[in-house]
Structure formats: structure tokens, C-alpha cells
Scaffold this motif. Structure first.
Motif, short mmCIF file in Angstrom:
data_model
loop_
_atom_site.label_atom_id
_atom_site.label_comp_id
_atom_site.label_asym_id
_atom_site.label_seq_id
_atom_site.Cartn_x
_atom_site.Cartn_y
_atom_site.Cartn_z
N GLU A 121 -14.72 8.20 -26.77
CA GLU A 121 -14.42 9.21 -27.80
C GLU A 121 -15.55 10.22 -27.89
N ARG A 122 -16.80 9.73 -27.84
CA ARG A 122 -17.96 10.62 -27.91
C ARG A 122 -18.04 11.53 -26.68
N PHE A 123 -17.74 10.96 -25.53
CA PHE A 123 -17.74 11.72 -24.28
C PHE A 123 -16.71 12.84 -24.32
N ILE A 124 -15.48 12.53 -24.70
CA ILE A 124 -14.41 13.53 -24.74
C ILE A 124 -14.76 14.65 -25.72
N GLU A 125 -15.27 14.29 -26.87
CA GLU A 125 -15.65 15.28 -27.87
C GLU A 125 -16.72 16.23 -27.32
N THR A 126 -17.66 15.71 -26.58
CA THR A 126 -18.73 16.54 -26.02
C THR A 126 -18.21 17.47 -24.93
N VAL A 127 -17.36 16.95 -24.05
CA VAL A 127 -16.81 17.79 -22.97
C VAL A 127 -16.00 18.94 -23.54
N LEU A 128 -15.25 18.70 -24.58
CA LEU A 128 -14.39 19.73 -25.15
C LEU A 128 -15.17 20.82 -25.89
N LYS A 129 -16.46 20.64 -26.04
CA LYS A 129 -17.32 21.71 -26.58
C LYS A 129 -18.45 22.02 -25.58
N LEU A 130 -18.14 21.83 -24.29
CA LEU A 130 -19.13 21.95 -23.23
C LEU A 130 -19.87 23.28 -23.24
N ASP A 131 -19.16 24.36 -23.55
CA ASP A 131 -19.80 25.68 -23.52
C ASP A 131 -20.83 25.85 -24.63
N ARG A 132 -20.94 24.86 -25.52
CA ARG A 132 -21.95 24.93 -26.58
C ARG A 132 -23.00 23.82 -26.45
N VAL A 133 -22.96 23.10 -25.33
CA VAL A 133 -23.90 22.01 -25.09
C VAL A 133 -25.14 22.57 -24.38
N GLU A 134 -26.31 22.30 -24.93
CA GLU A 134 -27.55 22.83 -24.36
C GLU A 134 -28.10 21.96 -23.23
N GLU A 135 -27.87 20.65 -23.28
CA GLU A 135 -28.42 19.75 -22.27
C GLU A 135 -27.31 18.85 -21.73
N LEU A 136 -27.05 18.94 -20.43
CA LEU A 136 -25.92 18.23 -19.82
C LEU A 136 -26.05 16.71 -19.87
N ASN A 168 -31.89 20.67 -12.70
CA ASN A 168 -32.46 21.97 -13.08
C ASN A 168 -32.31 22.27 -14.56
N LYS A 169 -31.90 21.24 -15.32
CA LYS A 169 -31.79 21.33 -16.79
C LYS A 169 -30.96 22.54 -17.24
N LYS A 170 -29.81 22.69 -16.63
CA LYS A 170 -28.91 23.78 -16.98
C LYS A 170 -28.05 23.40 -18.18
N SER A 171 -27.58 24.39 -18.89
CA SER A 171 -26.76 24.17 -20.07
C SER A 171 -25.31 23.93 -19.69
N GLY A 172 -24.54 23.54 -20.68
CA GLY A 172 -23.11 23.36 -20.46
C GLY A 172 -22.42 24.63 -20.04
N SER A 173 -22.80 25.75 -20.63
CA SER A 173 -22.18 27.03 -20.26
C SER A 173 -22.56 27.45 -18.85
N ASP A 174 -23.80 27.14 -18.42
CA ASP A 174 -24.21 27.42 -17.04
C ASP A 174 -23.32 26.65 -16.06
#
Length: 447
Positions: free
Chosen positions: A421-436, A119-125
């Protein structure tokens, strides 16, 4: 307003803007740890063989593709939710919550993830829906006193899934949340401790089915399917459980976040094994394990049943305190030995490890989980210690750093350092990620 209305109101109204920074950071840590457990579990032979047998039925549209995390396999998103759910609990590395008396996230995480991707939800969703699902799940676990023969995988954890799915998809009708929850609760599984203790992995399949069933909820509700509002009372007050108190479900809901009481696993065994491991390792220090005459462990009732000194396989060993302690001691004493020789040494050591229930420790549950370990040495000396916690508890020193390190240690060999390393960095800013999809791409091997 009854308890179902209150829970639905909480799910509908929770906003990312009224979630504190402390809660957000802990949720991201839980999500990181959960992804790690899935990737590691998906490497198991049984899981990879099952995934391989079902991925021949691949979707023809990109919108339907589901990733088997940590592999190069693709399938439809519902099958992916099923396989990833099994993988998450296959290595006993997934998070847990002492208040819930079990593992909330495993019942819904892979389903919520796949629905979010479709459903193309964001990280914050996704993060907000995760919180809704988790907070309700923990309270449901606290409300239910399962029968002694029933394992907590596959039953009370599914009640909250209808509310989590409704939040993720932005449902406005609160009755849809409730009906989804009643349908999900109807899929509760009679998971048996006996199968677990004998080394059968059927409880892992049940978690996979929980997640598969959860992906069906939006279509079931939209199509008009429903279940009785008395479903939880009927299932958890006499069938799978001895008691069910609905007052716990709404206790401090929206005011206190119980996910802050979650624990993380740093040993790949049932949580009941962790305190005995910690205590025994602290007593060994520089001494040789060959000099041990006997290890005597006193603990509370639910842990004391994990007392088997002979196990059928490695999975059964994850639910045996003698096996877990012997394995961890052997890993430190004989790190380079593998195969039959190591197995022989572990079996010999298990025969020296005895587990008993101490009634006083049982009576102190759930506020305290105490374990006492005494080691008797061949020269007649004894030493003992009592612990009231386990590594990975909420008071763990530098917990965030240790959870991140755990992910690196487990994932580097599977995916490589750059991806991890890239994965961890992305998860730790999950609430600012637009596309999961940006979160999970590093967890997919080249196809």
C-alpha cells in the motif's frame, strides 16, 4: 536536420513542465505495473538462483548497492540492473505497446532505475527520462519490420536507451546522446522465436543484458567510445529485419505520446494469447469444460504461430494459445487441483484446441487485431464470438483501478499489505518524490 538530430533534440528539450497530466498519470501507471512485473519475476527459481550466485560479490560502498527487488539480496547496481531486467520478463506480466509491436520498457527500465538511484535523481527526473526512452522506443519498434524468425526482445528496443540515459543524467551535448544510442544499438541481440517456442529462457537473459549494457553507456561515452551513425540502418535493414523506415522515428515526436496506446497484461502469457482467452471464457459462461468437443481459433499470422498443442515446460506454455486457454479454463473449473492431476487435465484440453491463421485478419494488421473463437460441444451444439480487443487495452473500463488491483493481488503475498500500500501510494505521486529510494524501500525484504 537528420532523424538522429531530431531525436536528440527531443530528448534534450523535453521538460516535466510540458508533459500533460494525462501523460504523467499513464506513465506512473506503467511504472507501477513494471515494478510489479519485476518483483513477481524475481520470485522464479531460475532468477533467484542466478541472483544468489552473483550477490556474493557485494559492493563495499553504499553508493554502489543495487537491490534485487522483492528479495533481501544486495549486489552492485549493474548486476542489479541485469537481474531485475531478467525478472521483469520472466512471468509475461510486463506492459506492451501495439504500435511498437512489442515491449518497450523492459529494455531499459531496470537500468534507468539503477542509474537514477546511483546519481540521486528525483522522481520527476526518472519519470521524464522514462518518457523520453519510451516514446523513442515505440517509434523505433514501428520503424522496424523484424524477420519472422526474430523475437522482439533485445533488439530494436535498445536504440532509445542512449537518449533516455542522456536525459536522466542531464547531458548537454546532443552528440553524446547520439553516440550512446549508436553504441546501445550495436548491442542488439538476435533473439530467436524458435528458442521461445521451445521453452528456453535465453530471451529473458538478453533483456537482462540490455539493461546491464545500458548502465555502461555513461562510462563508454565519457571514455570516448563510439559507433557509426549508420548502425541502425545496417542492423535493421537486412540483418535482423527486412525493412527499416526512419520516417516513423520522428513522426509526431513531442506532439503525440504513444505511451497512451500501451496495454497492460492481466494474464501471464504472451499478448497474442489474451484475445483467445477472453473470447473462450465469454463462450463458456456456466457450462462445463468437460463437455467441450473442440475449440477452433482463427486469428492473425503472428498470433497463429502460437499453436502448439504440446509444450515442453511452463515457459513454453506462455507462448502457446492452446496451453494458455486450457490453463485459464482449468483454473476456473479446477481451482483447487494442483500437480500431476491438473497437468493431465490441461494436456487433455489442449488436444481439443486448434489455432489457424485467417488471411483477412492478417491483412487488417496493425489497425485491427481480430480473433474468432468457435466452440463445438459434445451434444453437437456450437457457439462462436469475434473480438477485436483484449483485456487491458487502452479502452479498458476503469483501467487505473484494475492495474492497481493487479499490483495488490500479485504483491501482497510477497511483501505484505502494508508495504505494498505504501509503495503504490508513493509511485502514484512519483513526480513529487525527491529521493527514489523511498519508492523502492517497500519492495525490499528485511536483510
Amino acid at each position: 536536420m537528420n532523424y538522429l538530430d531530431k531525436v536528440a533534440s527531443f530528448a534534450h528539450s523535453l521538460s516535466i513542465f510540458n508533459i500533460t497530466e494525462e501523460v504523467r498519470e499513464r506513465v506512473k501507471l506503467l511504472i507501477l505495473d513494471t515494478f510489479t512485473a519485476i518483483v513477481v519475476g524475481n520470485q522464479h527459481l531460475e532468477v533467484s538462483q542466478l541472483a544468489d550466485s552473483v550477490t556474493s560479490f557485494k559492493s563495499t560502498g553504499n553508493n554502489e548497492l543495487g537491490f534485487i527487488l522483492g528479495t533481501n539480496m544486495l549486489t552492485d547496481y549493474r548486476t542489479a540492473a541485469f537481474i531485475n531486467g531478467i525478472g521483469m520478463v520472466s512471468d509475461e506480466l510486463d506492459e506492451g505497446n501495439q504500435i511498437a509491436k512489442g515491449h518497450p520498457a523492459c529494455h531499459y527500465f531496470s537500468a534507468l532505475l539503477m542509474l537514477a538511484l546511483q546519481n540521486k535523481k528525483s522522481g520527476s527526473d526518472f519519470l521524464t527520462a522514462f518518457i523520453v526512452n519510451y516514446e523513442i522506443s515505440v517509434r523505433m519498434g514501428a520503424s522496424v519490420q523484424l524477420k519472422r524468425s526474430i523475437h522482439p526482445h533485445g533488439n530494436w528496443g535498445v536504440f532509445a536507451n542512449g537518449f533516455g540515459v542522456g536525459k536522466l543524467l542531464g547531458w548537454e551535448n546532443k552528440n553524446d546522446y547520439i553516440q550512446a544510442a549508436m553504441l546501445s544499438t550495436s548491442f542488439s541481440m538476435p533473439t530467436l522465436w524458435q528458442s521461445v517456442l521451445e521453452g528456453h529462457q535465453v530471451r529473458n537473459i538478453m533483456i537482462g543484458l540490455n539493461n546491464l549494457h545500458t548502465t555502461l553507456l555513461p562510462d563508454l561515452v565519457e571514455s570516448g567510445f563510439s559507433a557509426s551513425a549508420f548502425t541502425p540502418e545496417k542492423i535493421f535493414n537486412g540483418v535482423l529485419a527486412d525493412s527499416f523506415d526512419t520516417t516513423y522515428i520522428t513522426k509526431n515526436l513531442g506532439e503525440e505520446f504513444y505511451l497512451l496506446s500501451s496495454y497492460f497484461k492481466f494474464y501471464p502469457y504472451c499478448r497474442f494469447c489474451h484475445s483467445p482467452i477472453d473470447a473462450t471464457l465469454s463462450l463458456i459462461k456456466g457450462r462445463k469444460i468437460d463437455e467441450i468437443k473442440g475449440v477452433y481459433i482463427e486469428t492473425y499470422s503472428s498470433a497463429a504461430k502460437l499453436k502448439e498443442q504440446k509444450v515442453e515446460n511452463e515457459f513454453a506454455g506462455k507462448f502457446s494459445i492452446p496451453y494458455a486457454v486450457a490453463m485459464e479454463l482449468s483454473n476456473r473449473r479446477y481451482p483447487l487441483i494442483n500437480g500431476r492431476e491438473k497437468e493431465r487435465k490441461i494436456q487433455e484440453l489442449m488436444k481439443k484446441i486448434f489455432v489457424f491463421e485467417k488471411k483477412l485478419y492478417t491483412e487488417l494488421l496493425p489497425n485491427k487485431r481480430i480473433t474468432t473463437v468457435k466452440i463445438e460441444w459434445e451434444n453437437g451444439e456450437t457457439n462462436s464470438t469475434t473480438v477485436q480487443r483484449a483485456k487491458g487495452d487502452i479502452d479498458e473500463y476503469k483501467l487505473t483501478e484494475k492495474v492497481i488491483l493487479k499490483s495488490k493481488e500479485y504483491l501482497f503475498p510477497i511483501l505484505g499489505e502494508d508495504k505494498v500500500e505504501r509503495f503504490i501510494e508513493t509511485v502514484l505521486k512519483l513526480d513529487r518524490v525527491e529521493e527514489l529510494t523511498t519508492v523502492i524501500k517497500p519492495l525490499v525484504k528485511e536483510i
